[in-house]
Motif scaffolding. Structure first.
Motif: not given
Lengths: 99, 234
Positions: A48, B55, B58, B75, B210-211
């Protein structure tokens, strides 16, 4: 009316907490985790984060691409804070040189 | 067995190096959260209840980019996915705790907390609730305080690009990616995710890179599998 930002934060917090209990609640029920599943789970964070960085390395500009190359090399030797500080200086310096 | 008070301070002392190493990133998060359109309250709340640096970064990176809220939450979930392995492992050290103590302790299960718990367990010592709280809270309070300090400072900066602040997140993320380099299959994952991310960004557009990119890296890892005797976690 709750703002979207607050919703993102609250649901993000719930999602995060679920990851912190998830292994104990779910994975510990299995005798052993299949090696491929484990390899896949283990790959998630690096995968990611890489997808977020990659477009910055490819599409922004020469100064930015070089900065990320240098940061990648510095990371082989230095601790996080030092990499970060030098990377910051790097992008500032290269931008003023290259424009 | 040492008293709860002693245990608490032993845990607290163990966590101090983490505070100095990771604390500045709390301040950075606060400042960048403001640059990305959050309020000081929202930045503080995020640090208080997510308590997961990468995170959170992000989250603010995607925030305000016209990205669907569910994808931002997803995400965050994906970046924190590694905690699932930590909790599977550390849960075994906490069976002597009450239900409430155990599930409260899990809230503090950050990367450094996991490392500290592993270390303590390897030393053959029991992980008491007091020790876990000592370590966890010693990191949590400064993380929150520094976020707020950073957010207040960040709201004073008028032109972030002039200071290179717009490019701090990619530098931070790359440093994180490099930090995972000892893990199994790292180079294959990074190359697959990176290449597919760039292609998807160009041909399909953000935020699908991203995915799709992440799925490519994960698929590669699953196909290769884990070499025998390779420690996968950390």
């Amino acid at each position: 009316m709750v703002s979207t930002t607050l919703m993102i934060i609250v649901f993000g917090a719930i999602a995060t907490y679920l990851t912190r209990i998830g292994g104990h609640v779910v994975l510990s029920r299995f005798e052993r985790i299949h090696p491929r599943v484990e390899a896949a789970l283990n790959a998630v964070p690096a995968a990611v984060l890489t997808t977020i960085v990659a477009p910055y390395a490819a599409f922004i500009g020469v100064a930015e691409t070089i900065t990320l190359l240098i940061v990648g090399l510095l990371a082989l030797r230095l601790p996080a804070l030092a990499i970060f500080a030098l990377g910051w200086l790097c992008v500032l310096g290269l931008r003023s040189l290259i424009g | 067995m040492a008293s709860s008070k002693t245990e608490f301070w032993t845990g607290s002392r163990a966590a101090l190096p983490i505070v100095t190493a990771a604390g500045p990133f709390g301040a950075l998060f606060g400042a960048l959260a403001i640059e990305n359109g959050m309020t000081v309250f929202e930045a503080g709340l995020m640090s208080a209840i997510l308590f997961a640096g990468a995170s959170q970064m992000v989250g603010i990176e995607l925030f305000g980019e016209n990205i669907a809220p569910w994808l931002i939450v997803f995400s965050i979930f994906a970046v924190n996915f590694r905690h699932i392995l930590y909790s599977a492992i550390t849960g075994r050290y906490m069976t002597h705790l009450t239900f409430f103590q155990r599930y409260f302790s899990f809230f503090f299960l950050t990367d450094p907390q996991f490392a500290l718990m592993e270390l303590r367990h390897d030393q053959g010592k029991q992980l008491s609730f007091a020790w876990l709280m000592g370590a966890g809270l010693t990191f949590w309070f400064p993380w929150l305080a520094l976020t707020i300090a950073g957010a207040l400072f960040g709201s004073l900066i008028e032109n972030p690009a002039e200071w290179g602040i717009d490019f701090l997140l990619p530098i931070y993320f790359l440093a994180l990616v490099m930090g995972f380099r000892k893990r199994a299959n790292w180079i294959s994952i990074v190359l697959a995710s990176g290449a597919v991310s760039i292609l998807s960004f160009h041909f399909i557009g953000s935020p699908w890179h991203i995915t799709i990119g992440a799925l490519a890296g994960i698929a590669v890892a699953a196909i290769i599998g884990v070499p025998k005797n390779h420690k996968t976690v950390v």
